[in-house]
Enzyme design. Structure first.
Site, PDB file in Angstrom:
ATOM      1  N   THR A 166      -7.795  77.930   5.036  1.00  0.00           N
ATOM      2  CA  THR A 166      -9.759  78.096   5.553  1.00  0.00           C
ATOM      3  C   THR A 166     -10.218  79.224   5.108  1.00  0.00           C
ATOM      4  O   THR A 166      -9.525  79.875   4.970  1.00  0.00           O
ATOM      5  CB  THR A 166      -8.800  78.532   7.183  1.00  0.00           C
ATOM      6  OG1 THR A 166      -8.125  76.594   7.232  1.00  0.00           O
ATOM      7  CG2 THR A 166      -9.683  78.459   8.328  1.00  0.00           C
ATOM      8  N   GLY A 196      -7.827  70.271  13.614  1.00  0.00           N
ATOM      9  CA  GLY A 196      -6.402  71.565  13.152  1.00  0.00           C
ATOM     10  C   GLY A 196      -7.349  72.617  14.701  1.00  0.00           C
ATOM     11  O   GLY A 196      -8.245  72.542  15.364  1.00  0.00           O
ATOM     12  N   ASP A 197      -7.046  74.011  14.548  1.00  0.00           N
ATOM     13  CA  ASP A 197      -7.596  75.195  15.451  1.00  0.00           C
ATOM     14  C   ASP A 197      -8.969  75.637  15.081  1.00  0.00           C
ATOM     15  O   ASP A 197      -9.925  76.154  16.012  1.00  0.00           O
ATOM     16  CB  ASP A 197      -6.702  76.380  14.832  1.00  0.00           C
ATOM     17  CG  ASP A 197      -6.803  76.844  13.275  1.00  0.00           C
ATOM     18  OD1 ASP A 197      -6.374  76.319  12.476  1.00  0.00           O
ATOM     19  OD2 ASP A 197      -7.494  77.569  13.323  1.00  0.00           O
ATOM     20  N   GLY A 217      -3.975  79.471   8.491  1.00  0.00           N
ATOM     21  CA  GLY A 217      -2.361  79.134   8.902  1.00  0.00           C
ATOM     22  C   GLY A 217      -2.688  77.576   8.764  1.00  0.00           C
ATOM     23  O   GLY A 217      -3.492  76.825   9.195  1.00  0.00           O
TER      24      GLY A 217
HETATM   25  N1  GLY Z   1      -5.666  76.652  10.223  1.00  0.00           N
HETATM   26  C1  GLY Z   1      -6.889  75.476   9.582  1.00  0.00           C
HETATM   27  C2  GLY Z   1      -5.720  74.090  10.354  1.00  0.00           C
HETATM   28  O1  GLY Z   1      -4.851  73.768   9.893  1.00  0.00           O
HETATM   29  O2  GLY Z   1      -6.624  72.546  10.326  1.00  0.00           O
END
Ligand code: GLY
Length: 301
Positions: A166, A196-197, A217
């Site tokens: 990312t 995601g995050d 990650g």
């Molecule tokens: N860190 C980005 C995702 O897992 O979507």
């Protein structure tokens, strides 16, 4: 805050780096462009958005053009922007736009909402004048084809996470204001609709008076840790580098594959990862530093 100090730190993703030299070059381009804005007394939020925009336009990074496709071959991207005063805008699973970070910023500045998802986010982008754009690249298509040929299920494994990263940026401007932006194409071969995050406040993206953090990650791990907020909260009582070390020690203990960059209110930088590699860099006092960390690779500048 150290008077008049300004600077920016970026990451190009944690995981296993496919091309460290190209990652360093891409980070350098993003850092120079965004630092120029800070030098001209630009706001931290302008700098982080510009840094991420530059990386979204670089197909090397897993965001914007070049984003990782879902199992069924769609491009769905997450991005977010946040300032230390709590302004926040994010887009989740947005498709067919060139720069999700610019749409996230519009959510922050032009609406009373914080997050827009899916078709609603695309519709909002069109109303704001963002044109239709297919972010899929040949490289992304080939990576998905390889996974499908290997008979992979859409329930992705950490092995896949390790391959792609990312992007994110954290900056402090001449007035001591902190801001953060993060953007991702997700994980190749995931289920459509998975978020995601990166676009979630507190998880992959967080800014507060104590500090600002952008994560990379394994999104599910970062969500469980609320990692960006955890690191920024720790900065209330300790320097950024110590906050980062302690938070990542907990991630490592839980065998989570994550990385992050951050900055505290005194312009102290921090970076770290539990993954094999992470590309990142920062620019302060007119000096540019670029790193491609890996357990088998020395830091490179
Ligand atoms: N860190 C980005 C995702 O897992 O979507």
């Amino acid at each position: 805050m150290v008077g008049n100090t300004f600077g920016i730190i970026c990451h190009g993703g944690a995981g296993v780096l496919r091309d460290p030299e190209a990652a360093a070059a891409g980070l350098g381009e993003a850092l120079r462009a965004s630092y120029a804005l800070l030098r001209q007394s630009g706001a931290a939020v302008d700098a982080v958005v510009e840094a991420v925009r530059v990386m979204e336009d670089n197909p090397l990074f897993n965001c914007g053009t070049g984003s990782a496709p879902t199992y069924d071959g769609r491009t769905e991207m997450d991005a977010a922007v946040m300032t230390q005063t709590g302004e926040f805008g994010g887009v989740l699973a947005i498709s067919r736009v060139r720069n999700p970070v610019l749409v996230a910023r519009k959510v922050m500045t032009e609406t009373d909402h914080h997050l827009l998802a899916g078709e609603g986010a695309v519709g909002f982008a069109r109303k704001c004048g963002f044109e239709d754009h297919d972010p899929m690249t040949e490289g992304a298509r080939e990576r998905l084809a390889r996974l499908l040929a290997a008979g992979e299920s859409p329930f992705f494994s950490l092995e896949k996470v390790r391959k792609y990263g990312t992007v994110g940026a954290v900056a402090i401007d001449r007035r001591g204001r902190l801001a953060v932006a993060t953007s991702t194409g997700g994980i190749t071969g995931r289920l459509a609709g998975r978020v995601g995050d990166s676009g979630i406040p507190g998880a992959g993206t967080w800014a507060a008076p104590s500090g600002a953090v952008s994560c990379t990650g394994h999104g599910e791990a970062i969500l469980r840790l609320m990692l960006a907020r955890d690191i920024a909260d720790r900065m209330k009582t300790m320097p950024a580098s110590v906050a980062m070390t302690l938070a990542l020690a907990e991630a490592r203990r839980r065998k989570f594959e994550v990385g992050a960059v951050g900055m505290d209110a005194r312009a102290g930088f921090a970076f770290g990862h539990t993954t094999p590699d992470m590309s990142y860099g920062y620019m302060i006092a007119e000096r540019l530093f670029l790193f491609t960390d890996g357990k088998d690779r020395k830091k490179a500048t």
